[in-house]
Structure formats: structure tokens, C-alpha cells
Scaffold this motif. Structure first.
Motif, short mmCIF file in Angstrom:
data_model
loop_
_atom_site.label_atom_id
_atom_site.label_comp_id
_atom_site.label_asym_id
_atom_site.label_seq_id
_atom_site.Cartn_x
_atom_site.Cartn_y
_atom_site.Cartn_z
N UNK A 42 -2.80 -5.15 1.02
CA UNK A 42 -2.85 -5.27 2.48
C UNK A 42 -2.34 -4.00 3.14
N UNK A 43 -2.99 -3.65 4.25
CA UNK A 43 -2.53 -2.54 5.07
C UNK A 43 -1.52 -3.08 6.07
N UNK A 44 -0.50 -2.29 6.31
CA UNK A 44 0.59 -2.70 7.19
C UNK A 44 1.05 -1.47 7.96
N UNK A 45 1.76 -1.70 9.04
CA UNK A 45 2.35 -0.61 9.80
C UNK A 45 3.86 -0.81 9.85
N UNK A 46 4.60 0.20 9.40
CA UNK A 46 6.06 0.16 9.45
C UNK A 46 6.49 0.64 10.84
N UNK A 47 7.25 -0.18 11.55
CA UNK A 47 7.72 0.26 12.88
C UNK A 47 8.65 1.46 12.75
N UNK A 48 8.33 2.53 13.44
CA UNK A 48 9.13 3.76 13.45
C UNK A 48 8.70 4.54 14.68
#
Length: 194
Positions: free
Chosen positions: A45-51
Motif C-alpha cells: 500500500x502507498x501511504x503518506x507520512x505527515x511531515x
């Protein structure tokens, strides 16, 4: 350098980093030409890390993972992304039994140091904070990568140590760029006494 490996050097494609956009395209074409990995036993799965800014990651989850590896692509800090690293990250997750968090860190020259390191540290911290969600023990997190990614893995391990960040259990470094002298093996060989 091992003489048996020396014969393969001419087979490596040369990169002209004076045109990063063209070289990224060439690098992507080389990666796309590789045989696709068997991903039947992986949840991907593709995900986005909050930063600041957010960091794209691709997560490879095998059944019953034993730990996690924050994985960093090579490409001289200029090339590479989640797609070019897909064959290696998938195979690593499959053979290691670890969750692989492949990181799409920002590339040079558009993004200067420490942008890539900041992205990797954000991904490492996120992985440790979400270890339970990933199904892994937070004490069993490794970092690794090839070439530039190996250098970044080393740097993020030092940063985590210095900032009392997530503990790193292991480093998997494949051809890391760790020597700032930029010596070549031929120079070392010619400097040896005969």
C-alpha cells in the motif's frame, strides 16, 4: 576491487547528472525493464507520512512480519523513487519476512541537504510510532538502502542516536557512499607498494 567483478564495470550504464530530469527518466526505464517481483504473498500500500512536507512511502507487508526495515533507494541522491525501488523492496520484504517501508525522499538538486535526511527521519519516526499498526515490534526496526540510500540509512541511524529518536536494531547497507574522499579503487591499487 575483486578482479572477478571488475569485468562488469563497463556494463553499468553511465549517468550524466548535468541533466537530472533526463537521467531520472533513463533510471526509471532501466528499473521498469527488470522482471516484476512476485508479490502474491505481500500486502502493498502507498501511504503518506505527515511531515513538512509530507513524505510518500510504499509499505510492503508479508504475512506474520518479524520486524520492519525503513528502506531507501539509490540513485546518487538525484534519481530514484518508489517505482524504481519496487522490485528490490518487494523482494526484500518477501525474503526477510519484515515489513518494508520504502521512502520517496526528496531529490537533489531541487532539494538541498538536509531535505532527504529530514524525509527519512520522518519516515523512521512514523514507522516506530505506528509499529503496532504495522504488526511489528518497535524494538525490531532496521534501516537500509543501496548506494545513496545506504548513506542516508547510516546518517539517519546517527541522527536517531544523537536526537534520542527511535532505536535502530540493524543497518542493511548495500554499496553505501560513506567515504567523503571520493577515492577510486584504481587509485588505491596504484598507491599500494609493489
Amino acid at each position: 576491487m575483486d578482479p572477478e567483478l571488475e569485468v562488469f564495470i563497463p556494463l553499468f550504464p553511465r549517468a550524466d547528472l548535468t541533466d537530472p530530469v533526463a537521467e531520472r527518466k533513463n533510471f526509471a526505464e532501466l528499473a521498469a525493464a527488470l522482471p516484476p517481483p512476485d508479490t502474491a504473498d505481500l500486502l502493498i500500500e502507498d501511504h503518506t507520512v505527515p511531515a513538512d512536507p509530507d513524505v510518500p512511502v510504499r509499505i510492503y507487508r508479508p504475512h506474520h512480519p518479524q520486524g520492519a526495515i525503513v528502506w531507501l533507494h539509490g540513485g546518487g541522491f538525484v534519481m530514484g523513487d518508489l517505482n524504481t525501488e519496487h522490485p528490490w523492496a518487494a523482494r526484500l520484504a518477501d525474503v526477510s519476512g519484515a515489513v518494508v517501508v520504502s521512502v520517496a525522499y526528496r531529490l537533489a538538486p531541487e532539494h538541498r541537504f538536509p531535505a532527504a535526511l529530514d524525509d527519512v527521519y520522518a519516515a523512521l519516526t512514523w514507522t516506530a510510532e505506528h509499529a503496532a499498526d504495522l504488526g511489528v515490534d518497535p524494538e525490531r526496526i532496521a534501516v537500509g538502502g543501496h548506494s545513496a540510500g545506504g548513506g542516508l540509512a547510516t546518517a539517519v541511524a546517527l541522527r536517531a542516536r544523537d536526537e534520542q529518536g527511535p532505536p535502530i536494531r540493524f543497518q542493511l547497507l548495500n554499496q553505501p557512499g560513506l567515504d567523503d574522499r571520493q577515492w577510486r579503487w584504481t587509485w588505491l591499487r596504484s598507491a599500494r607498494p609493489r
